[in-house]
Design an enzyme around this catalytic site. Structure first.
Site, mmCIF file in Angstrom:
data_model
loop_
_atom_site.group_PDB
_atom_site.id
_atom_site.type_symbol
_atom_site.label_atom_id
_atom_site.label_comp_id
_atom_site.label_asym_id
_atom_site.label_seq_id
_atom_site.Cartn_x
_atom_site.Cartn_y
_atom_site.Cartn_z
ATOM 1 N N PRO A 216 0.852 -1.200 0.000
ATOM 2 C CA PRO A 216 0.000 0.000 0.000
ATOM 3 C C PRO A 216 0.883 1.244 0.000
ATOM 4 C CG PRO A 216 0.115 -0.911 2.212
ATOM 5 C CD PRO A 216 0.910 -1.837 1.336
ATOM 6 N N ASP A 390 6.077 2.550 1.654
ATOM 7 C CA ASP A 390 5.129 1.540 2.107
ATOM 8 C C ASP A 390 4.452 2.071 3.363
ATOM 9 O OD1 ASP A 390 3.815 -0.674 3.151
ATOM 10 O OD2 ASP A 390 5.404 -2.083 2.579
ATOM 11 N N HIS A 391 3.157 2.321 3.268
ATOM 12 C CA HIS A 391 2.423 2.917 4.389
ATOM 13 C C HIS A 391 2.314 1.978 5.585
ATOM 14 C CE1 HIS A 391 0.351 6.360 5.854
ATOM 15 N NE2 HIS A 391 -0.062 6.785 4.671
ATOM 16 N N ARG A 392 2.723 0.719 5.415
ATOM 17 C CA ARG A 392 2.690 -0.208 6.549
ATOM 18 C C ARG A 392 3.863 0.010 7.489
ATOM 19 N NH1 ARG A 392 2.535 -5.711 3.194
ATOM 20 N NH2 ARG A 392 4.184 -4.505 2.144
ATOM 21 N N CYS A 394 5.483 2.990 8.007
ATOM 22 C CA CYS A 394 5.453 4.302 8.650
ATOM 23 C C CYS A 394 4.275 5.097 8.118
ATOM 24 C CB CYS A 394 6.758 5.066 8.414
ATOM 25 S SG CYS A 394 7.012 5.585 6.691
#
Length: 421
Positions: A216, A390-392, A394
């Site tokens: 994501p 990658d929004h996972r 940070c």
């Protein structure tokens, strides 16, 4: 006399198949132990494969341009000796004790002329009997020049199906062009040419598709005044022991300093375990466009290198990529990627993250633009920085903080580099 069948060996790096690029022998040729018989292309490198047998070539089990799975029949040899003997094993142990490195049984010792060589394949695999299904494989293609061969493979042609003209039995450029014209008409009545996705193109497609499917990602960007950066690079050219310091090397060093402040971005996500893996050292990938396609050679432990060393190692990688000589080992181990897409004359890019990494930093072209300096309008050298992350691993605060830090370093490089050069 029974045939010895040499199977395509395990080429390492977790690779499961390879494409036959060029046969170095043909049926009826006599070969010796350690003789290179074929060049194959994996997802990561071109590999010359030596044969563990000596004797006469009986059959080539795959045509040029086709993919072959590891462990599948590669070539049949009749008569002669096999390298896998007690004497060969003892020779291997003696040479290894003598310090000749990782010597492959029957694959030579490395004591020959030095200089750049293509990577050798892994230890040999073979069988005593030809599998029944191998007996029905298409015979080897006719001999043709590398240029003609490349034209045929790029057009997705099966080399064994090309008709030759003139009675000489050799595929020519005219033969290939005629076959391409016929294939286009036959398979694409509306003028659409079908180009198979194979080799390195398939690897790139698979990796980028997986990145977009699993990660994501979000992208942030900022415009920066790079006037001081260009001046610092010019000044550094004459100040670091005669080593040419490129703009990419300076950007790489500034990126390493910023990553030390935001280690969250030097990570990957272990989806199966539900964990974030944060790396202590940085394997810096450098996105590079080559004749074989997009490659990302890696500078191992780039965070530990000073600016001079980074410049030297990046110059080496650039040359290896340019000449198509990158070994597979130099294309793995990346944890963060830097992409200078400004060389293509574009301002910005929402880049795709190099899976399984967590971020990719890019810089666009540096051009003259109006910029406010101390309240006054001036013409400055301006570029755009972008960060896909990658929004996972940070949130936007960390990603924005990292990008702003890099931007500040670009605008004030002397301050950033002063204590680390």
């Amino acid at each position: 006399m029974s045939a010895q069948v040499f199977l395509l060996p395990d080429l390492g790096e977790g690779l499961t198949e390879a494409e036959i690029v060029e046969w170095k022998v043909k049926p009826g040729d006599t070969v010796t132990i350690d003789q290179v018989v074929v060049e194959v292309e994996t997802a990561k490198a071109s590999v010359e494969v030596p044969c563990p047998f000596e004797g006469v070539v009986g059959e080539l089990h795959a045509a040029e341009g086709t993919s072959l799975a590891v462990g599948a029949p590669l070539i049949s040899i009749t008569g002669g000796a096999v390298a896998d003997t007690p004497a060969a094993h003892e020779r291997y142990r003696e040479e290894e004790r003598a310090g000749s490195g990782n010597v492959l049984i029957g694959y030579g010792t490395g004591h020959g002329p030095t200089g750049r060589r293509k990577r050798s394949a892994a230890p040999p695999q073979w069988s005593e009997k030809v599998p029944p299904e191998a007996l029905n494989r298409t015979s080897a293609p006719k001999v043709l020049s590398p240029i003609v061969r490349s034209l045929a493979l790029q057009g997705g042609l099966d080399l064994t199906s090309i008709d030759t003209a003139g009675g000489h039995g050799v595929i020519t450029r005219a033969d290939v062009e005629r076959a391409l014209a016929g294939a286009t008409v036959a398979s694409s009545p509306e003028g659409v040419t079908r180009i198979p996705i194979t080799g390195i193109r398939k690897t790139i497609a698979d990796k980028l598709s997986r990145s977009r499917a699993e990660i994501p990602e979000a992208t942030v960007w900022v415009d920066v005044d790079a006037t001081a950066l260009l001046q610092a690079r010019r000044d550094l050219d004459a100040s670091i022991d005669g080593v040419k310091v490129t703009l990419l090397a300076v950007l790489a060093k500034l990126t390493m300093i910023a990553l030390a402040k935001f280690p969250e971005l030097n990570s990957t996500v272990d989806t199966a375990a539900g964990e974030i893996l944060r790396y202590e050292n940085v394997g810096l990938g450098i996105a590079a466009q080559t004749e074989r396609g997009l490659m990302v050679p890696v500078v191992a432990q780039a965070d530990k290198a000073d600016l001079k060393e980074l410049a030297e190692r990046l110059a080496e990688l650039t040359e290896l990529a340019r000449t198509g000589s990158l070994p597979a080992a130099r294309l793995s181990g990346g944890t963060f990627t830097l992409n200078n897409y400004g060389v293509f004359g574009v301002d910005g890019s929402a880049a795709i993250i190099n899976h399984p990494e967590a971020a990719i930093l890019g810089i666009g072209r540096i051009i003259d633009r109006p910029w406010v300096v101390d309240g006054q309008l001036a013409v400055r050298k301006v570029a755009q920085l972008s960060l896909a992350f990658d929004h996972r691993v940070c949130d936007g605060g960390v990603a924005g903080g990292f990008l702003r830090t890099v931007a500040d370093f670009v605008e004030n490089p002397v301050v950033a580099l002063g204590s680390v050069r």
